[in-house]
Design a protein around this motif. Structure first.
Motif, PDB file in Angstrom:
ATOM      1  N   GLU A   1      42.283  36.887  32.126  1.00  0.00           N
ATOM      2  CA  GLU A   1      43.416  36.748  33.035  1.00  0.00           C
ATOM      3  C   GLU A   1      43.667  38.089  33.713  1.00  0.00           C
ATOM      4  OE1 GLU A   1      47.757  34.590  32.849  1.00  0.00           O
ATOM      5  OE2 GLU A   1      47.350  36.103  31.327  1.00  0.00           O
ATOM      6  N   PHE A   2      44.004  38.059  34.991  1.00  0.00           N
ATOM      7  CA  PHE A   2      44.273  39.281  35.736  1.00  0.00           C
ATOM      8  C   PHE A   2      45.317  39.010  36.804  1.00  0.00           C
ATOM      9  CE2 PHE A   2      42.060  37.195  38.969  1.00  0.00           C
ATOM     10  CZ  PHE A   2      41.791  37.985  40.076  1.00  0.00           C
TER      11      PHE A   2
ATOM     12  N   ARG B   1      46.335  35.161  37.427  1.00  0.00           N
ATOM     13  CA  ARG B   1      45.384  34.069  37.533  1.00  0.00           C
ATOM     14  C   ARG B   1      44.242  34.296  36.545  1.00  0.00           C
ATOM     15  NH1 ARG B   1      49.110  32.780  40.152  1.00  0.00           N
ATOM     16  NH2 ARG B   1      49.188  31.945  42.286  1.00  0.00           N
ATOM     17  N   ASN B   2      43.512  33.244  36.257  1.00  0.00           N
ATOM     18  CA  ASN B   2      42.286  33.379  35.468  1.00  0.00           C
ATOM     19  C   ASN B   2      41.189  33.961  36.358  1.00  0.00           C
ATOM     20  OD1 ASN B   2      43.379  32.264  33.098  1.00  0.00           O
ATOM     21  ND2 ASN B   2      42.964  30.192  33.819  1.00  0.00           N
ATOM     22  N   TYR B   3      40.264  34.671  35.739  1.00  0.00           N
ATOM     23  CA  TYR B   3      39.148  35.228  36.503  1.00  0.00           C
ATOM     24  C   TYR B   3      37.837  35.000  35.765  1.00  0.00           C
ATOM     25  CZ  TYR B   3      38.715  39.189  33.260  1.00  0.00           C
ATOM     26  OH  TYR B   3      38.503  39.962  32.150  1.00  0.00           O
TER      27      TYR B   3
ATOM     28  N   THR C   1      48.488  42.491  34.008  1.00  0.00           N
ATOM     29  CA  THR C   1      49.072  41.247  34.484  1.00  0.00           C
ATOM     30  C   THR C   1      50.591  41.394  34.514  1.00  0.00           C
ATOM     31  OG1 THR C   1      49.257  40.334  32.248  1.00  0.00           O
ATOM     32  CG2 THR C   1      47.193  39.909  33.447  1.00  0.00           C
ATOM     33  N   THR C   2      51.252  40.452  35.168  1.00  0.00           N
ATOM     34  CA  THR C   2      52.713  40.496  35.235  1.00  0.00           C
ATOM     35  C   THR C   2      53.319  40.461  33.839  1.00  0.00           C
ATOM     36  OG1 THR C   2      52.659  39.361  37.373  1.00  0.00           O
ATOM     37  CG2 THR C   2      54.748  39.349  36.176  1.00  0.00           C
ATOM     38  N   GLY C   3      52.756  39.616  32.982  1.00  0.00           N
ATOM     39  CA  GLY C   3      53.256  39.525  31.617  1.00  0.00           C
ATOM     40  C   GLY C   3      53.047  40.809  30.838  1.00  0.00           C
TER      41      GLY C   3
ATOM     42  N   ALA D   1      55.876  43.546  29.323  1.00  0.00           N
ATOM     43  CA  ALA D   1      55.884  43.974  27.926  1.00  0.00           C
ATOM     44  C   ALA D   1      55.819  45.493  27.812  1.00  0.00           C
ATOM     45  CB  ALA D   1      54.716  43.335  27.179  1.00  0.00           C
ATOM     46  N   MET D   2      55.000  46.126  28.654  1.00  0.00           N
ATOM     47  CA  MET D   2      54.905  47.586  28.647  1.00  0.00           C
ATOM     48  C   MET D   2      56.236  48.229  29.028  1.00  0.00           C
ATOM     49  SD  MET D   2      51.180  47.892  30.505  1.00  0.00           S
ATOM     50  CE  MET D   2      51.184  49.685  30.657  1.00  0.00           C
TER      51      MET D   2
END
Length: 230
Positions: free
Chosen positions: A28-29, A38-40, A84-86, A90-91
């Motif tokens: 995912e990226f 999205r998946n990559y 990623t956004t997620g 978290a960071m």
């Protein structure tokens, strides 16, 4: 499979280069084209000279590339360095939490105003259930576990500085300058909730500024401006 492809004008392309892609990984990226996670597919390709759609002569390899599974745009593999956004959320949440704890550890947890400001900061970053009791318990646990605030064991607060850098430095490249300043200002306002900065709080805030890649003069400017901005 078609024996030949058509050009934009509708004519048949007699010859050209065709690429045969092979998937070597996925994940995912953040897709810049789609504007979201999205998946990559990570792919490599073999290029061949084709006549009437039939691949004949090899023309080397290409890639690897990152192909979005949604829009099929190809990117360089450096795109995977962006979280990623997620992951970014978290960071940021962990960085705010760590910085708030560091400021509390430096200035103490006796002030209700300081605790309330720290709780609001941590909750706004994503820890919606954070309470003052939890923060106090964490600060006390850190002190008891490592002795980082005991001068005879850790006279320069090196362990605390390491934790700040571990939480903040990975986030820094993905923050705009305004975002870096906002994170430091937020920490400064926690420290100021009970009055001026203590020397220990200034030391911690300086460490946060360094981890954020801010110049020393910018750190001083922001700490001064935090006194006048609510």
């Amino acid at each position: 499979m078609r024996s030949a492809r058509k050009t934009r004008g509708g004519k048949l392309a007699v010859c050209g280069i065709r690429t045969s892609w092979n998937t070597i990984g996925d994940g995912e990226f953040f897709c810049e084209e789609c504007g979201g996670d999205r998946n990559y597919r990570r792919r490599t390709g073999r290029r061949r000279f084709a006549v009437l759609g039939v691949p004949l002569l090899p023309r080397g390899c290409t890639g690897p590339v990152v192909e979005c599974a949604a829009c099929h745009t190809h990117f360089g593999t450096e795109v995977l360095e962006r979280p990623t956004t997620g992951r970014f959320s978290a960071m940021l949440r962990d960085a705010v939490h760590t910085v708030a704890l560091a400021v509390l550890a430096a200035g103490g947890t006796a002030s209700r105003e300081v605790l309330d400001r720290a709780v609001r900061a941590v909750r706004s970053a994503g820890y919606a259930d954070c309470t003052a009791v939890q923060l106090v318990d964490l600060v006390e646990a850190l002190e008891a576990d490592t002795g980082r605030f005991m001068p005879e064991i850790n006279p320069e607060g090196a362990l605390l500085a390491i934790e700040i850098h571990e939480a903040v430095a990975p986030l820094t490249p993905h923050l705009e300058p305004a975002g870096r300043e906002a994170l430091l200002l937020q920490a400064a306002r926690i420290a100021l909730a009970d009055g001026g900065y203590s020397p220990a709080e200034q030391e911690v805030l300086g460490t946060v500024g360094t981890a954020l890649g801010l110049r020393p003069e910018d750190v001083l400017r922001l700490l001064a401006s935090a006194r006048t901005v609510s």
